[in-house]
Design a protein around this motif. Structure first.
Motif, PDB file in Angstrom:
ATOM      1  N   LEU A  51       0.828  -1.209   0.000  1.00 45.98           N
ATOM      2  CA  LEU A  51       0.000   0.000   0.000  1.00 45.98           C
ATOM      3  C   LEU A  51       0.861   1.257   0.000  1.00 45.98           C
ATOM      4  N   ARG A  52       1.894   1.275   0.824  1.00 43.64           N
ATOM      5  CA  ARG A  52       2.791   2.437   0.867  1.00 43.64           C
ATOM      6  C   ARG A  52       3.373   2.724  -0.519  1.00 43.64           C
ATOM      7  N   ARG A  53       3.854   1.673  -1.170  1.00 48.84           N
ATOM      8  CA  ARG A  53       4.467   1.839  -2.481  1.00 48.84           C
ATOM      9  C   ARG A  53       3.451   2.348  -3.504  1.00 48.84           C
ATOM     10  N   ARG A  54       2.245   1.809  -3.478  1.00 53.12           N
ATOM     11  CA  ARG A  54       1.243   2.214  -4.458  1.00 53.12           C
ATOM     12  C   ARG A  54       0.761   3.649  -4.221  1.00 53.12           C
ATOM     13  N   PHE A  55       0.586   4.048  -2.949  1.00 53.10           N
ATOM     14  CA  PHE A  55       0.214   5.447  -2.679  1.00 53.10           C
ATOM     15  C   PHE A  55       1.290   6.390  -3.207  1.00 53.10           C
ATOM     16  N   GLU A  56       2.535   6.025  -2.987  1.00 51.86           N
ATOM     17  CA  GLU A  56       3.633   6.877  -3.452  1.00 51.86           C
ATOM     18  C   GLU A  56       3.704   6.891  -4.980  1.00 51.86           C
ATOM     19  N   ASP A  57       3.688   5.710  -5.592  1.00 48.07           N
ATOM     20  CA  ASP A  57       3.843   5.616  -7.045  1.00 48.07           C
ATOM     21  C   ASP A  57       2.684   6.246  -7.812  1.00 48.07           C
ATOM     22  N   GLU A  58       1.460   5.996  -7.355  1.00 49.38           N
ATOM     23  CA  GLU A  58       0.300   6.426  -8.123  1.00 49.38           C
ATOM     24  C   GLU A  58      -0.242   7.794  -7.734  1.00 49.38           C
ATOM     25  N   PHE A  59       0.006   8.218  -6.479  1.00 45.22           N
ATOM     26  CA  PHE A  59      -0.591   9.475  -6.013  1.00 45.22           C
ATOM     27  C   PHE A  59       0.399  10.438  -5.363  1.00 45.22           C
ATOM     28  N   LYS A  60       1.666  10.032  -5.274  1.00 42.57           N
ATOM     29  CA  LYS A  60       2.680  10.879  -4.626  1.00 42.57           C
ATOM     30  C   LYS A  60       2.231  11.313  -3.226  1.00 42.57           C
ATOM     31  N   THR A  61       1.675  10.357  -2.492  1.00 48.08           N
ATOM     32  CA  THR A  61       1.274  10.606  -1.111  1.00 48.08           C
ATOM     33  C   THR A  61       1.711   9.423  -0.262  1.00 48.08           C
ATOM     34  N   THR A  62       1.368   9.474   1.004  1.00 55.60           N
ATOM     35  CA  THR A  62       1.803   8.427   1.929  1.00 55.60           C
ATOM     36  C   THR A  62       0.605   7.750   2.580  1.00 55.60           C
ATOM     37  N   LEU A  63       0.850   6.559   3.082  1.00 56.71           N
ATOM     38  CA  LEU A  63      -0.182   5.830   3.816  1.00 56.71           C
ATOM     39  C   LEU A  63      -0.617   6.594   5.068  1.00 56.71           C
TER      40      LEU A  63
END
Length: 173
Positions: A51-63
């Motif tokens: 989840l952390r990786r996908r939030f960063e990769d797709e939305f440039k945000t953090t969990l």
């Protein structure tokens, strides 16, 4: 109860006979409780990492930012910072940093608590509500992908069992 299990439950170290030497193990080594605990942590860490990786990769945000937005979305009138940190099971310092970042992005606002001027109420802005809905949709999709190979009945059973574990953890022991 076997002697080894009895020793483990009493907090005693046990000795395993080995052809070449004897090796002492700490109390609880190999117990079903410890195996379950390690499995729970492993699953949580793997899922959280994805989840952390996908939030960063797709939305440039953090969990953590998503978690704050989600907690505030559940309480539209807003939360005191201390209530927010309790809801997220994190320290006040951690939540303050994330709230500050979200505020700089225009996703949350703070206002003086009318009941206690020493504290602030944090709530979502219109932009924060909109951003949360986008993130929540992606989050739901990712969680569905994680559990894609698990049957509905297994998920129901797991949720029920974890509910019991949570009750035990929450009980005053």
């Amino acid at each position: 109860m076997t002697e080894k299990n009895k020793a483990r439950s009493e907090g005693k170290a046990i000795t395993l006979s080995n052809t070449s030497n004897e090796e002492a193990l700490p109390a609880g080594a190999g117990s079903s409780e410890l195996r379950m605990w390690v499995r729970l942590l492993t699953c949580a860490k793997i899922g959280e990492k994805q989840l952390r990786r996908r939030f960063e990769d797709e939305f440039k945000t953090t969990l953590p930012r998503f978690d704050v937005l989600a907690a505030l979305h559940r309480v539209p009138e807003g939360l005191r910072m201390s209530a927010l940190s309790r809801a997220l099971l994190v320290s006040n310092g951690n939540v303050t940093l994330v709230v500050r970042q979200l505020q700089e992005s225009g996703l949350v606002k703070t206002q003086i608590n009318p009941e206690d001027a020493r504290s602030a109420i944090v709530s979502l802005t219109a932009a924060g509500k909109e951003r949360f809905m986008i993130l929540a949709e992606a989050h739901h999709r990712w969680i569905a992908e994680i559990f894609d190979g698990v049957s509905e009945s297994d998920m129901d059973m797991l949720a029920q069992l974890l509910g019991r574990v949570r009750s035990e953890l929450s009980a005053d022991h």
